[in-house]
Design a protein around this motif. Sequence first.
Motif, short mmCIF file in Angstrom:
data_model
loop_
_atom_site.label_atom_id
_atom_site.label_comp_id
_atom_site.label_asym_id
_atom_site.label_seq_id
_atom_site.Cartn_x
_atom_site.Cartn_y
_atom_site.Cartn_z
N GLU A 140 0.83 -1.21 0.00
CA GLU A 140 0.00 0.00 0.00
C GLU A 140 0.87 1.26 0.00
O GLU A 140 0.47 2.29 -0.55
CB GLU A 140 -0.93 0.02 1.22
N GLU A 141 2.06 1.17 0.58
CA GLU A 141 2.99 2.29 0.62
C GLU A 141 3.81 2.40 -0.67
O GLU A 141 4.69 3.26 -0.77
CB GLU A 141 3.94 2.15 1.82
N GLY A 142 3.55 1.54 -1.64
CA GLY A 142 4.18 1.63 -2.94
C GLY A 142 5.38 0.75 -3.16
O GLY A 142 6.10 0.91 -4.16
N ALA A 143 5.65 -0.21 -2.26
CA ALA A 143 6.78 -1.12 -2.45
C ALA A 143 6.64 -1.86 -3.78
O ALA A 143 5.54 -2.31 -4.13
CB ALA A 143 6.88 -2.11 -1.30
N ALA A 144 7.75 -1.99 -4.49
CA ALA A 144 7.75 -2.73 -5.76
C ALA A 144 7.74 -4.23 -5.52
O ALA A 144 7.16 -4.99 -6.28
CB ALA A 144 8.97 -2.34 -6.59
N ASN A 145 8.41 -4.65 -4.44
CA ASN A 145 8.54 -6.07 -4.14
C ASN A 145 8.74 -6.20 -2.63
O ASN A 145 9.49 -5.41 -2.04
CB ASN A 145 9.75 -6.65 -4.88
N VAL A 146 8.07 -7.16 -2.02
CA VAL A 146 8.22 -7.42 -0.59
C VAL A 146 8.62 -8.87 -0.41
O VAL A 146 7.91 -9.78 -0.81
CB VAL A 146 6.94 -7.11 0.21
N LEU A 147 9.81 -9.07 0.17
CA LEU A 147 10.35 -10.40 0.41
C LEU A 147 10.30 -10.70 1.90
O LEU A 147 10.52 -9.81 2.72
CB LEU A 147 11.80 -10.47 -0.06
N LEU A 148 10.03 -11.95 2.25
CA LEU A 148 9.96 -12.36 3.64
C LEU A 148 11.16 -13.23 3.98
O LEU A 148 11.38 -14.27 3.35
CB LEU A 148 8.68 -13.16 3.92
N ALA A 149 11.91 -12.80 4.99
CA ALA A 149 13.03 -13.59 5.52
C ALA A 149 12.68 -13.96 6.96
O ALA A 149 12.54 -13.06 7.80
CB ALA A 149 14.33 -12.81 5.47
N VAL A 150 12.51 -15.23 7.22
CA VAL A 150 12.12 -15.68 8.55
C VAL A 150 13.12 -16.72 9.05
O VAL A 150 13.56 -17.58 8.29
CB VAL A 150 10.69 -16.26 8.58
N LEU A 151 13.48 -16.60 10.31
CA LEU A 151 14.39 -17.58 10.89
C LEU A 151 13.74 -18.95 10.94
O LEU A 151 14.37 -19.95 10.61
CB LEU A 151 14.83 -17.14 12.29
N CYS A 152 12.48 -19.01 11.35
CA CYS A 152 11.77 -20.28 11.53
C CYS A 152 10.47 -20.29 10.75
O CYS A 152 9.82 -19.26 10.60
CB CYS A 152 11.37 -20.48 13.00
N GLU A 153 10.11 -21.47 10.33
CA GLU A 153 8.82 -21.65 9.67
C GLU A 153 8.18 -22.91 10.21
O GLU A 153 8.82 -23.95 10.31
CB GLU A 153 9.02 -21.77 8.16
N LYS A 154 6.89 -22.78 10.59
CA LYS A 154 6.10 -23.94 10.97
C LYS A 154 5.31 -24.36 9.74
O LYS A 154 4.72 -23.52 9.06
CB LYS A 154 5.11 -23.60 12.09
N ARG A 155 5.30 -25.64 9.48
CA ARG A 155 4.49 -26.16 8.37
C ARG A 155 3.34 -26.94 8.98
O ARG A 155 3.54 -27.98 9.60
CB ARG A 155 5.33 -27.06 7.47
N HIS A 156 2.13 -26.37 8.81
CA HIS A 156 0.99 -27.00 9.46
C HIS A 156 -0.32 -26.82 8.71
O HIS A 156 -1.33 -27.34 9.14
CB HIS A 156 0.86 -26.49 10.88
N GLY A 157 -0.35 -26.06 7.66
CA GLY A 157 -1.59 -25.89 6.90
C GLY A 157 -2.51 -24.80 7.43
O GLY A 157 -3.60 -24.63 6.91
N ARG A 158 -2.09 -24.05 8.46
CA ARG A 158 -2.93 -22.98 9.00
C ARG A 158 -2.41 -21.59 8.59
O ARG A 158 -2.94 -20.58 9.03
CB ARG A 158 -2.99 -23.06 10.53
N THR A 159 -1.38 -21.55 7.77
CA THR A 159 -0.79 -20.27 7.35
C THR A 159 -1.76 -19.54 6.42
O THR A 159 -2.49 -20.18 5.66
CB THR A 159 0.55 -20.53 6.65
N VAL A 160 -1.74 -18.21 6.49
CA VAL A 160 -2.55 -17.39 5.60
C VAL A 160 -2.32 -17.87 4.17
O VAL A 160 -1.16 -18.00 3.74
CB VAL A 160 -2.16 -15.90 5.75
N PRO A 161 -3.39 -18.15 3.41
CA PRO A 161 -3.22 -18.62 2.03
C PRO A 161 -2.36 -17.66 1.21
O PRO A 161 -2.52 -16.44 1.28
CB PRO A 161 -4.66 -18.66 1.49
N GLY A 162 -1.41 -18.22 0.47
CA GLY A 162 -0.53 -17.44 -0.39
C GLY A 162 0.67 -16.82 0.30
O GLY A 162 1.47 -16.16 -0.34
N LEU A 163 0.81 -17.04 1.60
CA LEU A 163 1.94 -16.48 2.34
C LEU A 163 2.97 -17.56 2.60
O LEU A 163 2.65 -18.63 3.12
CB LEU A 163 1.46 -15.89 3.68
N ALA A 164 4.22 -17.27 2.21
CA ALA A 164 5.33 -18.21 2.45
C ALA A 164 6.60 -17.39 2.58
O ALA A 164 6.71 -16.29 2.02
CB ALA A 164 5.45 -19.20 1.29
#
Length: 179
Positions: A122-146
């Motif tokens: 919304e602030e006009g970013a051209a690209n937003v990348l997510l860097a996370v130390l940990c990831e849980k894989r469980h099927g409850r994550t917001v759809p389309g978010l990785a």
Amino acid sequence: MSRPQLADALSRAELVHDHAALQAAISRMGIEIGQFLAGNSAVFLSIMQGGLVFAGQLATEIDALLEFDYVHATRFRGTTTGGELKWKRRPDTSLKERTVLLVDDILDEGHTLNAIREWCYEEGAANVLLAVLCEKRHGRTVPGLAGDFVGVQVPDRYVFGYGMDYHEQGRNLPGIYAL
């Protein structure tokens, strides 16, 4: 009611990733991000408070031009279940037409990360990348978010240490523990 004690939790917890494993994962991520950016700059946005420990270490591993800022938004406020998103601080740095690297401790269900990512766009970013130390894989994550860059996988249990808290305690533990 008194706050649960970290020592009690540690006596029952399983160490799932030690300091050496986390350092290796962070180094690998830094190389991957540097290669992805390939000489381009990015706005490095640490997500407080959980992302603080990880972000500081990751930043020194990235060979790219970075402009630093931070965001503080939370759904937890000392609890273990998320509520309504509360913005405590939005970045001062302009995101317009920039690549933004959001850096956080964990991708669990992702409601907070998704809201921050959407705000960046919304602030006009051209690209937003997510860097996370940990990831849980469980099927409850917001759809389309990785995570675009992920350090380690953690079990679908309550995890703490290395930025993640146990009732506002233990963020500075050198490993990740699970209950």
